[in-house]
Structures are given as structure tokens and as C-alpha cells.
Design a protein around this motif. Structure first.
Motif, PDB file in Angstrom:
ATOM      1  N   GLN A 140      38.183  34.998  45.531  1.00 33.32           N
ATOM      2  CA  GLN A 140      38.671  35.896  46.576  1.00 33.32           C
ATOM      3  C   GLN A 140      38.615  37.311  46.023  1.00 33.32           C
ATOM      4  O   GLN A 140      39.177  37.594  44.960  1.00 33.32           O
ATOM      5  CB  GLN A 140      40.087  35.543  46.998  1.00 33.32           C
ATOM      6  N   ASN A 155      40.160  37.194  42.313  1.00 39.81           N
ATOM      7  CA  ASN A 155      40.959  36.000  42.069  1.00 39.81           C
ATOM      8  C   ASN A 155      40.056  34.775  42.024  1.00 39.81           C
ATOM      9  O   ASN A 155      39.331  34.498  42.988  1.00 39.81           O
ATOM     10  CB  ASN A 155      42.001  35.819  43.178  1.00 39.81           C
ATOM     11  N   PHE A 197      40.014  30.722  41.764  1.00 42.37           N
ATOM     12  CA  PHE A 197      40.910  29.604  42.031  1.00 42.37           C
ATOM     13  C   PHE A 197      40.765  28.537  40.949  1.00 42.37           C
ATOM     14  O   PHE A 197      39.672  28.046  40.692  1.00 42.37           O
ATOM     15  CB  PHE A 197      40.606  28.994  43.399  1.00 42.37           C
ATOM     16  N   THR A 198      41.898  28.186  40.332  1.00 39.96           N
ATOM     17  CA  THR A 198      41.880  27.132  39.322  1.00 39.96           C
ATOM     18  C   THR A 198      41.951  25.774  40.009  1.00 39.96           C
ATOM     19  O   THR A 198      42.137  25.666  41.225  1.00 39.96           O
ATOM     20  CB  THR A 198      43.077  27.267  38.357  1.00 39.96           C
ATOM     21  N   THR A 216      44.959  24.676  42.510  1.00 39.18           N
ATOM     22  CA  THR A 216      45.212  25.319  43.796  1.00 39.18           C
ATOM     23  C   THR A 216      44.864  24.374  44.942  1.00 39.18           C
ATOM     24  O   THR A 216      44.032  23.473  44.801  1.00 39.18           O
ATOM     25  CB  THR A 216      44.390  26.604  43.949  1.00 39.18           C
ATOM     26  N   SER A 234      41.062  24.507  45.787  1.00 39.52           N
ATOM     27  CA  SER A 234      40.222  23.776  44.843  1.00 39.52           C
ATOM     28  C   SER A 234      40.387  22.275  45.016  1.00 39.52           C
ATOM     29  O   SER A 234      39.401  21.515  44.971  1.00 39.52           O
ATOM     30  CB  SER A 234      40.568  24.178  43.401  1.00 39.52           C
ATOM     31  N   ALA A 253      45.765  29.562  34.653  1.00 42.96           N
ATOM     32  CA  ALA A 253      46.304  30.016  35.929  1.00 42.96           C
ATOM     33  C   ALA A 253      47.379  31.067  35.711  1.00 42.96           C
ATOM     34  O   ALA A 253      48.177  30.988  34.777  1.00 42.96           O
ATOM     35  CB  ALA A 253      46.871  28.839  36.707  1.00 42.96           C
ATOM     36  N   LEU A 278      46.096  31.101  40.440  1.00 40.62           N
ATOM     37  CA  LEU A 278      44.859  31.879  40.365  1.00 40.62           C
ATOM     38  C   LEU A 278      44.688  32.505  38.992  1.00 40.62           C
ATOM     39  O   LEU A 278      45.653  32.784  38.290  1.00 40.62           O
ATOM     40  CB  LEU A 278      44.881  33.002  41.412  1.00 40.62           C
ATOM     41  N   SER A 279      43.431  32.729  38.623  1.00 39.26           N
ATOM     42  CA  SER A 279      43.101  33.558  37.462  1.00 39.26           C
ATOM     43  C   SER A 279      42.516  34.863  37.990  1.00 39.26           C
ATOM     44  O   SER A 279      41.827  34.867  39.014  1.00 39.26           O
ATOM     45  CB  SER A 279      42.073  32.873  36.562  1.00 39.26           C
ATOM     46  N   ARG A 280      42.792  35.946  37.290  1.00 44.84           N
ATOM     47  CA  ARG A 280      42.285  37.230  37.741  1.00 44.84           C
ATOM     48  C   ARG A 280      41.295  37.789  36.732  1.00 44.84           C
ATOM     49  O   ARG A 280      41.575  37.816  35.537  1.00 44.84           O
ATOM     50  CB  ARG A 280      43.439  38.216  37.954  1.00 44.84           C
TER      51      ARG A 280
END
Length: 304
Positions: A187, A196, A198-199, A202, A205, A221, A226-228
Motif C-alpha cells: 500500500q 506499507n 503486508f506481512t 495480516t 495476506s 511486522a 505491516l512493515s514500512r
């Protein structure tokens, strides 16, 4: 004799509790609500219960952040729902004036307001985004929402339809030879230089992995599962996963393909960036789950 007396006392207290709560007691993540009857004036302070109630054919009397709802959630808002302000800071005065008989929301946004909300009306708040098991939580919360508004049987039917739909799409992807294909779901907030990723923990996912796809991201995460990453991190992700399907959710003003620091590099790496419709909401209920899967299915139409 004492045991029998205690048991009779227990039954009497249970009967008293049920008598004062004929609609039943329903637990939530901060306590429980006592329903004297099926609520007809429901206020929703988050988009998840708003979406759920609309899917069940129930129009709430109030909602929060209503102006932004159609920008993210592919669902038409009926007229007559009163806006009580932001999801994180709804107007308690406006809410009280509407005299709801049930308030629904999310612990992460309205949890601190629970005492005040409970004085206005019975309030049920749920953690929609636990650290793991978000798909199971979505199903559980949807059924609770359905039960609270007297639509439990309809809720069960909707979930059964969703399960059938997911099985059908999984079989179709398998026939296309896409089972096990790695993906990244991103995202974009290109203006802020934030992406973002998605791990696997989520909801979005979990839905895609239910289809047989495999999340290629193994990073840690942060908030909301989320990871950024920044622009360089996004490009590096694509470089490190050649052939990965990059499902991209971006509002028009935040599309990284239009960013001169990112777009050309993604094209140079021949990344398979598959844009999804901007109104693909990844934190919703069964309706948004179906929309997400349909968008993914549409986007992979030309993938080989």
C-alpha cells in the motif's frame, strides 16, 4: 445438601441475570453488553462494523469518518446516516443526542473512550487487528455483529458464501498455474515516501494465501501487521524477488509509478506491478475480503 442449595442458588441468579437481559449478554474485548432487545438504533464508530451492518441490510443511525469511507471501501453509503466526527475522536455530544441503543467500534481507536461511550449506550468494542489470526478474527467479529442486530442466520449464510467463493477462486488460480506464486502486497503513500508491505500476519495476506499464493515478504511486522519501507526499500524488494507479483494499492495522488524516484526503477527491473483498485480496503469484513480477492483475480488475468 449444601451443594444442592448452592446449585439452586446459582440457577436462581442465572435466571435473574437472563431475566434482566432478555436479549442476552454478548462479550467483547473490554467487557460485555446486555441487550434488553434487538437494537434498532446502532451507532458505528469504525468502518469495519459499518461495512458489516450494511452487508447485513442494517442502516446505522450514525457513523464516523463517513466522507472518507467511499474513497477506501467499495460500498455505497445510504442516506440518513449521521456523521459524528472522526473515528479516533467522535463527538460524544452528537452521539448522545442521537440516542443509540448500541454502539460498535474498535478498541484501537475508541478503547480510551469506552467508559464515556458505555454511559451513552451499551457499547461493544473489538480488536479487529490482533497480532495474528486476523482472518479468523474477521469472521468471528462479523458473526458477533450479526448476532447483535438479530441477523445471525444471515451472517452465517454470508460467511458460507465467502468460503465457497474463496474455494472457487483458489481452484481457478491453480488451473492457471499460479498456486505457490510469490507475491508482495504493497500500500503506497508515495507523497510521504512510505510503502506499507503486508506481512503474513495480516488479514489481506491470509486471504491471498488462502487462494494458494505465497507471501514473499518475511520482514518484521510493525503497526497493524505491516512493515514500512522507503522508496529504495521498495525497489530493493523487487530486485531481491525476481518474478514476484507486486499487488499495489494506491490512491491516485500516492501512486509510486508516477514518482520519478521509484517508477522508472520498477520498470527497469521489469517488476510485475499489478495495480488494484484504490477502493480495495484491506481491514474490512466479508464484503471487502471478496473485493480484494476479485481485484487480485482481475489483476492476474494476463500473468504468465
Amino acid at each position: 445438601m449444601r451443594t444442592r442449595t448452592l446449585f439452586v442458588s446459582f440457577l436462581a441468579s442465572l435466571a435473574l441475570a437472563q431475566g434482566s437481559c432478555p436479549g442476552g449478554r454478548v462479550p467483547h474485548d473490554l467487557g460485555e453488553v446486555c441487550l434488553a432487545k434487538t437494537p434498532v438504533r446502532v451507532a458505528v464508530l469504525d468502518w469495519r462494523p459499518l461495512e458489516d451492518l450494511l452487508l447485513l441490510g442494517v442502516r446505522p443511525v450514525a457513523g464516523a469518518d463517513l466522507a472518507d469511507f467511499p474513497k477506501w471501501v467499495r460500498m455505497e453509503l445510504p442516506q440518513g446516516i449521521q456523521d459524528v466526527g472522526g473515528r479516533m475522536s467522535p463527538s460524544l455530544e452528537r452521539l448522545a443526542a442521537l440516542k443509540p441503543d448500541l454502539i460498535l467500534g474498535y478498541t484501537g481507536f475508541q478503547g480510551r473512550l469506552y467508559p464515556e461511550l458505555s454511559r451513552i449506550a451499551p457499547t461493544a468494542l473489538y480488536d479487529y487487528l490482533p497480532a495474528s489470526g486476523q482472518l479468523a478474527a474477521m469472521r468471528r467479529h462479523f458473526l458477533v455483529h450479526a448476532r447483535l442486530v438479530g441477523k445471525e442466520r444471515e451472517g452465517e449464510r454470508i460467511l458460507a458464501d465467502l468460503d465457497r467463493f474463496l474455494r472457487e477462486r483458489a481452484e481457478e488460480l491453480k488451473r492457471k498455474g499460479l498456486s505457490g506464486r510469490p507475491f508482495l502486497l504493497v500500500q503506497a503513500w508515495a507523497r510521504e515516501k512510505v510503502y506499507n508491505v503486508f506481512t503474513r500476519d495480516t488479514l489481506a495476506s491470509e486471504l491471498l494465501e488462502t487462494l494458494g499464493l505465497k507471501n514473499a515478504w518475511t520482514g518484521k511486522a510493525e503497526a497493524y501487521g505491516l512493515s514500512r519501507v522507503g522508496p529504495e526499500g521498495l525497489v530493493r524488494l523487487v530486485e531481491e524477488h525476481p518474478g514476484v507479483l507486486v499487488f499495489l494499492i494506491a490512491q491516485p495522488e500516492n501512486n509510486p509509478l508516477g514518482d520519478p524516484a521509484v517508477g522508472p526503477l520498477l520498470r527497469l527491473n521489469r517488476a510485475q506491478v499489478l495495480p488494484l483498485d484504490p477502493t480495495t480496503w484491506t481491514y474490512g469484513g466479508p464484503h471487502s475480503a471478496r473485493v480484494l480477492v476479485e481485484e487480485v483475480w482481475r489483476s492476474v488475468g494476463g500473468v504468465r
